[in-house]
Motif scaffolding. Structure first.
Motif, mmCIF file in Angstrom:
data_model
loop_
_atom_site.group_PDB
_atom_site.id
_atom_site.type_symbol
_atom_site.label_atom_id
_atom_site.label_comp_id
_atom_site.label_asym_id
_atom_site.label_seq_id
_atom_site.Cartn_x
_atom_site.Cartn_y
_atom_site.Cartn_z
ATOM 1 N N ALA A 6 0.840 -1.212 0.000
ATOM 2 C CA ALA A 6 0.000 0.000 0.000
ATOM 3 C C ALA A 6 0.869 1.254 0.000
ATOM 4 N N MET A 7 1.996 1.213 0.718
ATOM 5 C CA MET A 7 2.911 2.361 0.710
ATOM 6 C C MET A 7 3.489 2.558 -0.693
ATOM 7 N N HIS A 8 3.822 1.464 -1.357
ATOM 8 C CA HIS A 8 4.355 1.555 -2.713
ATOM 9 C C HIS A 8 3.325 2.202 -3.640
ATOM 10 N N ASP A 9 2.070 1.773 -3.513
ATOM 11 C CA ASP A 9 1.004 2.369 -4.329
ATOM 12 C C ASP A 9 0.870 3.870 -4.045
ATOM 13 N N ALA A 10 0.989 4.243 -2.791
ATOM 14 C CA ALA A 10 0.890 5.662 -2.418
ATOM 15 C C ALA A 10 2.028 6.466 -3.036
ATOM 16 N N VAL A 11 3.236 5.913 -3.028
ATOM 17 C CA VAL A 11 4.386 6.596 -3.634
ATOM 18 C C VAL A 11 4.148 6.772 -5.132
ATOM 19 N N LEU A 12 3.614 5.731 -5.773
ATOM 20 C CA LEU A 12 3.312 5.843 -7.208
ATOM 21 C C LEU A 12 2.263 6.914 -7.470
ATOM 22 N N ASP A 13 1.414 7.170 -6.482
ATOM 23 C CA ASP A 13 0.393 8.218 -6.597
ATOM 24 C C ASP A 13 0.929 9.603 -6.235
ATOM 25 N N GLY A 14 2.225 9.687 -5.862
ATOM 26 C CA GLY A 14 2.838 10.977 -5.576
ATOM 27 C C GLY A 14 3.058 11.302 -4.115
ATOM 28 N N VAL A 15 2.733 10.388 -3.226
ATOM 29 C CA VAL A 15 2.955 10.634 -1.798
ATOM 30 C C VAL A 15 4.449 10.566 -1.510
ATOM 31 N N GLU A 16 4.961 11.549 -0.766
ATOM 32 C CA GLU A 16 6.359 11.515 -0.342
ATOM 33 C C GLU A 16 6.447 10.663 0.917
ATOM 34 N N LEU A 17 7.193 9.598 0.844
ATOM 35 C CA LEU A 17 7.290 8.638 1.941
ATOM 36 C C LEU A 17 8.730 8.551 2.425
ATOM 37 N N MET A 18 8.911 8.739 3.717
ATOM 38 C CA MET A 18 10.262 8.669 4.288
ATOM 39 C C MET A 18 10.668 7.235 4.610
ATOM 40 N N GLY A 19 9.729 6.398 5.026
ATOM 41 C CA GLY A 19 10.079 5.027 5.370
ATOM 42 C C GLY A 19 8.967 4.343 6.132
ATOM 43 N N TYR A 20 9.267 3.136 6.576
ATOM 44 C CA TYR A 20 8.312 2.309 7.304
ATOM 45 C C TYR A 20 9.005 1.761 8.529
ATOM 46 N N THR A 21 8.358 1.874 9.658
ATOM 47 C CA THR A 21 8.911 1.330 10.893
ATOM 48 C C THR A 21 7.848 0.489 11.581
ATOM 49 N N PRO A 22 8.104 -0.809 11.768
ATOM 50 C CA PRO A 22 7.139 -1.620 12.500
ATOM 51 C C PRO A 22 7.043 -1.161 13.957
ATOM 52 N N TRP A 23 5.970 -1.536 14.628
ATOM 53 C CA TRP A 23 5.751 -1.125 16.021
ATOM 54 C C TRP A 23 6.955 -1.460 16.888
#
Length: 100
Positions: free
Chosen positions: A28-45
């Motif tokens: 889902a994060m990858h899809d968001a980036v493809l839609d133009g969302v700037e994403l810094m990263g992912y951190t699990p709990w």
């Protein structure tokens, strides 16, 4: 994602449900980036099982590293890598490409 992880007879924790959960989020994060969302990263709990802040229990586990400890505080405190540990290590090494 909290789950009641259990060690099998071979001393392994096969937490495919945790891997599936993270695959869905990373995809889902990858899809968001493809839609133009700037994403810094992912951190699990948490990377390691931890005591629940609200209840002080260990029965529900959140990490990719199992801690031998029960709800009464008994156990060796030994740590064991769950299946998700090595999976997530590969995700990091491939910058998420292993998921896509």
């Amino acid at each position: 994602m909290g789950a009641k992880d259990e060690m099998n007879e071979n001393g392994e924790i096969i937490d495919d449900y945790r891997i599936d959960y993270m695959v869905k989020h990373i995809s889902a994060m990858h899809d968001a980036v493809l839609d133009g969302v700037e994403l810094m990263g992912y951190t699990p709990w948490g990377c390691i099982d931890l005591v629940a802040a609200s209840t002080g229990e260990m029965s529900k586990r959140y990490g990719m590293i199992y801690v031998d400890l029960d709800n009464e505080g008994k156990g060796t405190l030994n740590r064991s890598k769950k299946k998700s540990f090595n999976w997530y290590k590969e995700v990091i090494e491939t910058n998420g490409q292993s998921v896509l």
